[in-house]
Design a protein around this motif. Structure first.
Motif, PDB file in Angstrom:
ATOM      1  N   TYR A   1       6.212  14.183  18.546  1.00  0.00           N
ATOM      2  CA  TYR A   1       7.634  14.353  18.859  1.00  0.00           C
ATOM      3  C   TYR A   1       8.117  13.361  19.914  1.00  0.00           C
ATOM      4  CZ  TYR A   1       6.912  18.814  16.463  1.00  0.00           C
ATOM      5  OH  TYR A   1       6.583  19.789  15.530  1.00  0.00           O
ATOM      6  N   CYS A   2       7.274  12.431  20.296  1.00  0.00           N
ATOM      7  CA  CYS A   2       7.597  11.463  21.341  1.00  0.00           C
ATOM      8  C   CYS A   2       8.754  10.567  20.900  1.00  0.00           C
ATOM      9  CB  CYS A   2       6.356  10.627  21.648  1.00  0.00           C
ATOM     10  SG  CYS A   2       6.640   9.290  22.823  1.00  0.00           S
ATOM     11  N   PRO A   3       9.760  10.342  21.763  1.00  0.00           N
ATOM     12  CA  PRO A   3      10.883   9.472  21.394  1.00  0.00           C
ATOM     13  C   PRO A   3      10.446   8.062  21.008  1.00  0.00           C
ATOM     14  CG  PRO A   3      11.425  10.744  23.353  1.00  0.00           C
ATOM     15  CD  PRO A   3       9.976  10.992  23.067  1.00  0.00           C
TER      16      PRO A   3
ATOM     17  N   PHE B   1      18.033   9.608   9.671  1.00  0.00           N
ATOM     18  CA  PHE B   1      18.838  10.614  10.379  1.00  0.00           C
ATOM     19  C   PHE B   1      17.962  11.709  10.980  1.00  0.00           C
ATOM     20  CE2 PHE B   1      22.382   9.453   7.236  1.00  0.00           C
ATOM     21  CZ  PHE B   1      22.897   8.515   8.115  1.00  0.00           C
ATOM     22  N   SER B   2      16.877  12.059  10.286  1.00  0.00           N
ATOM     23  CA  SER B   2      15.998  13.116  10.806  1.00  0.00           C
ATOM     24  C   SER B   2      15.291  12.690  12.089  1.00  0.00           C
ATOM     25  CB  SER B   2      14.958  13.507   9.748  1.00  0.00           C
ATOM     26  OG  SER B   2      14.002  12.466   9.559  1.00  0.00           O
ATOM     27  N   LEU B   3      15.205  11.386  12.328  1.00  0.00           N
ATOM     28  CA  LEU B   3      14.548  10.877  13.533  1.00  0.00           C
ATOM     29  C   LEU B   3      15.522  10.541  14.645  1.00  0.00           C
ATOM     30  CD1 LEU B   3      11.918   8.496  11.857  1.00  0.00           C
ATOM     31  CD2 LEU B   3      11.527  10.785  12.776  1.00  0.00           C
ATOM     32  N   LEU B   4      16.827  10.577  14.360  1.00  0.00           N
ATOM     33  CA  LEU B   4      17.838  10.270  15.371  1.00  0.00           C
ATOM     34  C   LEU B   4      18.195  11.553  16.113  1.00  0.00           C
ATOM     35  CD1 LEU B   4      20.226   7.912  13.354  1.00  0.00           C
ATOM     36  CD2 LEU B   4      18.438   7.255  14.956  1.00  0.00           C
ATOM     37  N   GLN B   5      17.534  11.781  17.230  1.00  0.00           N
ATOM     38  CA  GLN B   5      17.742  13.027  17.973  1.00  0.00           C
ATOM     39  C   GLN B   5      18.353  12.796  19.351  1.00  0.00           C
ATOM     40  OE1 GLN B   5      14.026  15.133  18.066  1.00  0.00           O
ATOM     41  NE2 GLN B   5      13.827  15.201  15.839  1.00  0.00           N
ATOM     42  N   ASP B   6      18.575  11.564  19.728  1.00  0.00           N
ATOM     43  CA  ASP B   6      19.131  11.256  21.041  1.00  0.00           C
ATOM     44  C   ASP B   6      20.617  10.930  20.929  1.00  0.00           C
ATOM     45  OD1 ASP B   6      16.579  11.515  22.168  1.00  0.00           O
ATOM     46  OD2 ASP B   6      16.108   9.427  21.701  1.00  0.00           O
ATOM     47  N   LEU B   7      21.325  10.988  22.052  1.00  0.00           N
ATOM     48  CA  LEU B   7      22.717  10.579  22.126  1.00  0.00           C
ATOM     49  C   LEU B   7      22.751   9.134  22.605  1.00  0.00           C
ATOM     50  CD1 LEU B   7      25.692  11.382  21.900  1.00  0.00           C
ATOM     51  CD2 LEU B   7      25.612  12.081  24.299  1.00  0.00           C
ATOM     52  N   TYR B   8      23.117   8.238  21.717  1.00  0.00           N
ATOM     53  CA  TYR B   8      23.057   6.809  22.020  1.00  0.00           C
ATOM     54  C   TYR B   8      24.384   6.359  22.619  1.00  0.00           C
ATOM     55  CZ  TYR B   8      19.073   7.329  18.957  1.00  0.00           C
ATOM     56  OH  TYR B   8      17.902   7.753  18.400  1.00  0.00           O
ATOM     57  N   LYS B   9      24.301   5.676  23.777  1.00  0.00           N
ATOM     58  CA  LYS B   9      25.491   5.250  24.496  1.00  0.00           C
ATOM     59  C   LYS B   9      25.661   3.735  24.496  1.00  0.00           C
ATOM     60  CE  LYS B   9      25.337   9.276  27.576  1.00  0.00           C
ATOM     61  NZ  LYS B   9      25.294   9.748  28.992  1.00  0.00           N
TER      62      LYS B   9
END
Length: 286
Positions: A249-251, A165-173
């Motif tokens: 911090y790179c995605p 969860f700490s690495l999930l920073q994007d909005l996934y569509k």
């Protein structure tokens, strides 16, 4: 009236806890003296060492004064779960802190304090790992569920999900990625509830064969994580290579971290299923 139980400090488990207490205090004191822990990684590391120090001190005091029977919880399950969680948290901090803050070449008093803090953190992890080993239930003993291998794996699975969860920073569509996030969330919630209900002695009120329900849950969680293990890298890395300028911090790096953590949790649920099945369906005759 409180009594003093010196065995809480002189037993092997007590000694391991004392070492963890001293080493965690030494670690966060050294890092605090450098005043270089400002970013999210440093904040997490400091929280880990302070949290483990505070809870370990509380555990030692409650056992020293023999006050823990007054608490409305399963003390053995609580201490087993905490020692496993502390070992995982301190291990993570022992890797993250030097990788983030110790620069090369390393020189000066600040660098020396950071290096000693890293060494103390590694020793602190060994102290907590020793406590886990000393308190782990013997084969066939299920009086304290969270001290058994399946119980310790439950703590591991929950912690790894928190890291995900700490690495999930994007909005996934995309539907595949939404499913993966749903897998992480559903398994995290149910596994955390199992831990909380076990510590709170609430599982006995469930009107069904609990052991078999847990086996069924582990099977479903393992299958769900198997799909996430396949779909997460498939949707995130198809037609993509690692960018040349990719910092911490790179995605792309975060997606790779989630990939490995997903694999770890899939393996954990698989091992959990095997051990739970053996405990429920293949018990040795008395």
């Amino acid at each position: 009236m409180a009594t003093v139980n010196l065995r809480a400090l002189t037993s092997w488990v007590g000694i391991a806890r004392l070492l963890a207490l001293v080493l965690s205090c030494l670690t966060f004191s050294l890092v605090a003296s450098t005043r270089d822990f400002g970013d999210p990684y440093g904040t997490w590391c400091m929280f880990t060492w302070c949290f483990c120090f505070a809870v370990t001190l509380l555990v030692l005091l409650l056992e020293l004064l023999e006050l823990y029977p007054l608490l409305p919880l399963s003390w053995d399950d609580f201490t087993s779960a905490f020692s496993m969680l502390a070992a995982l948290m301190v291990f993570t901090s022992s890797v993250v802190f030097p990788a983030t803050f110790i620069k090369s070449p390393c020189s000066g008093s600040q660098c020396a304090r950071q290096a000693v803090a890293t060494a103390a953190s590694c020793l602190c992890f060994l102290a907590y790992a020793t406590e886990v080993s000393l308190t782990r239930a013997k084969p066939g003993d299920i009086s304290s569920f969270l001290s058994t291998v399946p119980g310790l794996l439950k703590v591991f699975e929950t912690y790894v999900a928190c890291l995900i969860f700490s690495l999930l920073q994007d909005l996934y569509k995309e539907s595949g990625l939404i499913w993966c996030v749903a897998v992480y969330s559903i398994c995290f919630i149910f596994t955390l509830l199992i831990i909380i209900f076990t510590i709170g002695r609430c599982l006995t009120y469930i009107p069904c064969p609990l052991e078999k329900v847990l086996v069924g849950y582990n099977f479903l969680a393992m299958l769900m994580y198997l799909t996430a293990t396949i779909m997460w890298p498939l949707y995130n890395f198809r037609g993509q290579s690692r960018p040349n300028s990719c910092d911490k911090y790179c995605p792309w790096n975060r997606h790779l971290g989630v990939t490995f953590l997903t694999i770890f949790n899939f393996i954990a649920y698989l091992v959990d299923l095997v051990y739970s099945t053996r405990m429920v369906f293949f018990r040795a005759p008395p």
